[in-house]
Motif scaffolding. Structure first.
Motif, mmCIF file in Angstrom:
data_model
loop_
_atom_site.group_PDB
_atom_site.id
_atom_site.type_symbol
_atom_site.label_atom_id
_atom_site.label_comp_id
_atom_site.label_asym_id
_atom_site.label_seq_id
_atom_site.Cartn_x
_atom_site.Cartn_y
_atom_site.Cartn_z
ATOM 1 N N HIS A 191 0.838 -1.202 0.000
ATOM 2 C CA HIS A 191 0.000 0.000 0.000
ATOM 3 C C HIS A 191 0.875 1.254 0.000
ATOM 4 N N GLY A 192 0.574 2.176 -0.904
ATOM 5 C CA GLY A 192 1.326 3.417 -1.001
ATOM 6 C C GLY A 192 2.587 3.331 -1.837
ATOM 7 N N LYS A 193 2.940 2.139 -2.303
ATOM 8 C CA LYS A 193 4.141 1.959 -3.119
ATOM 9 C C LYS A 193 3.806 2.083 -4.603
ATOM 10 N N ARG A 194 4.763 2.591 -5.359
ATOM 11 C CA ARG A 194 4.614 2.708 -6.812
ATOM 12 C C ARG A 194 5.502 1.655 -7.472
ATOM 13 N N VAL A 195 4.858 0.739 -8.168
ATOM 14 C CA VAL A 195 5.556 -0.397 -8.765
ATOM 15 C C VAL A 195 5.504 -0.280 -10.288
ATOM 16 N N LEU A 196 6.659 -0.415 -10.903
ATOM 17 C CA LEU A 196 6.777 -0.367 -12.362
ATOM 18 C C LEU A 196 7.182 -1.752 -12.847
ATOM 19 N N LYS A 266 12.734 4.995 -18.281
ATOM 20 C CA LYS A 266 13.455 6.150 -17.727
ATOM 21 C C LYS A 266 12.484 7.256 -17.322
ATOM 22 N N ALA A 267 11.425 7.432 -18.107
ATOM 23 C CA ALA A 267 10.453 8.488 -17.819
ATOM 24 C C ALA A 267 9.700 8.220 -16.514
ATOM 25 N N HIS A 268 9.540 6.946 -16.151
ATOM 26 C CA HIS A 268 8.794 6.577 -14.947
ATOM 27 C C HIS A 268 9.707 6.285 -13.752
ATOM 28 N N PHE A 269 11.008 6.176 -13.980
ATOM 29 C CA PHE A 269 11.895 5.624 -12.956
ATOM 30 C C PHE A 269 11.978 6.482 -11.701
ATOM 31 N N ASP A 270 12.040 7.782 -11.841
ATOM 32 C CA ASP A 270 12.184 8.657 -10.672
ATOM 33 C C ASP A 270 11.033 8.486 -9.683
ATOM 34 N N ALA A 271 9.828 8.244 -10.212
ATOM 35 C CA ALA A 271 8.637 8.133 -9.359
ATOM 36 C C ALA A 271 8.365 6.695 -8.924
ATOM 37 N N THR A 272 9.313 5.793 -9.169
ATOM 38 C CA THR A 272 9.116 4.369 -8.898
ATOM 39 C C THR A 272 9.785 3.954 -7.596
ATOM 40 N N ASP A 273 9.089 3.117 -6.825
ATOM 41 C CA ASP A 273 9.687 2.522 -5.627
ATOM 42 C C ASP A 273 10.269 1.142 -5.924
ATOM 43 N N LYS A 321 19.903 4.973 -9.606
ATOM 44 C CA LYS A 321 19.158 4.487 -8.452
ATOM 45 C C LYS A 321 19.348 5.395 -7.240
ATOM 46 N N GLN A 322 18.228 5.693 -6.587
ATOM 47 C CA GLN A 322 18.263 6.437 -5.326
ATOM 48 C C GLN A 322 17.556 5.601 -4.263
ATOM 49 N N HIS A 323 16.238 5.683 -4.236
ATOM 50 C CA HIS A 323 15.462 4.884 -3.297
ATOM 51 C C HIS A 323 14.907 3.618 -3.938
ATOM 52 N N GLN A 324 15.080 3.463 -5.251
ATOM 53 C CA GLN A 324 14.421 2.378 -5.984
ATOM 54 C C GLN A 324 15.015 1.003 -5.642
ATOM 55 N N PHE A 325 14.137 0.000 -5.610
ATOM 56 C CA PHE A 325 14.539 -1.403 -5.506
ATOM 57 C C PHE A 325 14.331 -2.003 -6.887
#
Length: 404
Positions: A191-196, A266-273, A321-325
């Motif tokens: 819940h609350g996570k953004r998955v690509l 790449k366009a979605h990566f920044d907003a992805t968890d 990568k910053q916070h992304q898994f």
């Protein structure tokens, strides 16, 4: 785990030509893990026999409010108390009117009135009956009472003409109910996570009718997208062309080539968890695609096609990568662990899902898979041969355990 797993669902069937579709909806509930019981109006029993529903659900069907099969319980109250979610399908104008006024004159309507569980109504009737001001007032009253009502479909009616009042397909009803439940459930692991998620095999055009691709069906990626949505995530699925139905409740972006996939990721990566890169990306593309079909020439002896490497998307993303898994996939036919460990390190992944596609039941296009999960500084874990839905849940649970 499906949000439907072990959920107590009561399906109230009222009498209309669409009554038979409740059979297919119940089957889909059960496939999702729900326990289903049925209450029927006398008119419904004229269209589909109670024995049909009893055989399907392996549960007693309530048709008679005065039955004394179990003298220790009032039948409709016992069913009402058991219910966690109630679906009235098909909901005729008659039963909608009864629900709106609180009328309870048979086993179905007494059960409806007695339950405190959330109620969902799926109308189905003649288009003129649906448009009648009385019916619209009754539906408005149901909504005011906190009951969810699905708008009927427009299509061919039993009367032989097209109109609004047709029962939506069972898959549409299930999707609507699932999305409603997910939106109301906060205690979900993503819940609350953004998955690509990426899926399918990319296509590299040679000419307008030919392309280089691979045997990926997209089933694994689609299963991951659906499982992530059921775990509460906001999911975006980037997919190469497939023959699959789009998973319910996800944002869907279709691409063709590896270049299009790279640009979109790449366009979605920044907003992805959490990124799950399940797409089978073509490693090579034609140096130059032509805009007309290549024709064989008289006396031609073969053809040479010059190829160039496509972008390594995961390797490009590693420095960003910053916070992304980030989860990658590796389909191998030999030296599975050695090749997988090399890829895990080279692309700086948080997890790699590797499978030996030369094994029976593990290759492309099937409904099952067996994978080995690799993470840095950990012992690889190999699953049993499972459905791709179960594998998807395993992957996501492992990612969550490791901080995704």
């Amino acid at each position: 785990m499906s949000i439907w797993q072990n959920r107590h669902v009561t399906v109230v069937v009222s009498g209309g030509i669409a009554s038979y579709k409740a059979i297919y909806l119940i089957r889909q509930f059960m496939q999702q893990g729900a326990i289903v019981r049925v209450a029927m109006t006398p008119h419904a029993a004229a269209f589909v026999t109670p024995l049909t529903f009893q055989t399907l659900t392996q549960q007693p069907v309530i048709c008679d409010e005065f039955t004394m099969q179990d003298p220790q319980h009032v039948v409709h109250v016992e069913l009402a108390d058991w219910t966690e979610l109630m679906v009235v399908v098909p909901a005729t104008a008659n039963i909608i009117a009864k629900m709106a006024t609180g009328l309870a004159d048979d086993a179905a309507t007494t059960t409806i009135l007695a339950t405190t569980a959330p109620k969902y109504v799926v109308p189905a009737m003649n288009s003129h009956m649906y448009a009648n001001p009385a019916t619209q007032r009754n539906i408005a009253q149901l909504i005011a009472d906190g009951i969810q009502v699905l708008t009927p479909a427009t299509g061919m009616l039993a009367e032989g003409y097209v109109g609004k009042g047709r029962l939506p397909e069972p898959s549409t009803i299930l999707s609507w109910l699932t999305q409603t439940l997910l939106s109301q459930t906060k205690a979900l692991p993503l819940h609350g996570k953004r998955v690509l998620v990426t899926a399918g095999g990319t296509r590299e055009m040679i000419d307008p009718v030919r392309y280089i691709s691979n045997r990926s069906s997209g089933k694994m990626g689609y299963a991951v997208a659906q499982a992530a949505r059921e775990m509460g995530a906001d999911v975006t699925l980037i997919s190469a062309p497939t023959a699959l139905t789009k998973p319910a409740g996800v944002h869907y972006v279709e691409i063709n080539s590896a270049e299009e996939l790279a640009t979109t990721v790449k366009a979605h990566f920044d907003a992805t968890d959490l990124l799950v890169m399940a797409a089978a990306v073509s490693d090579f593309r034609p140096v130059q695609a032509v805009d007309q079909k290549i024709k064989k020439q008289p006396g031609q002896n073969g053809m040479t096609l010059e190829l160039a490497e496509t972008e390594d998307i995961l390797k490009t993303l590693a420095p960003l990568k910053q916070h992304q898994f980030v989860v990658g996939f590796a389909a191998e036919t030999q030296n599975l662990l050695a090749n997988a460990e090399k890829k895990l390190a080279a692309k700086k992944l948080d997890m790699l899902v590797a499978n030996d596609v030369s094994k029976p039941g593990v290759g492309f296009n099937g409904d099952t898979n067996q994978v080995t999960l690799l993470t840095p500084n950990s012992t690889p874990v190999t699953t049993n041969l499972l459905s791709k839905q179960a594998i998807a849940q395993t992957i996501l649970k492992a990612a969550i355990e490791r901080g995704a």
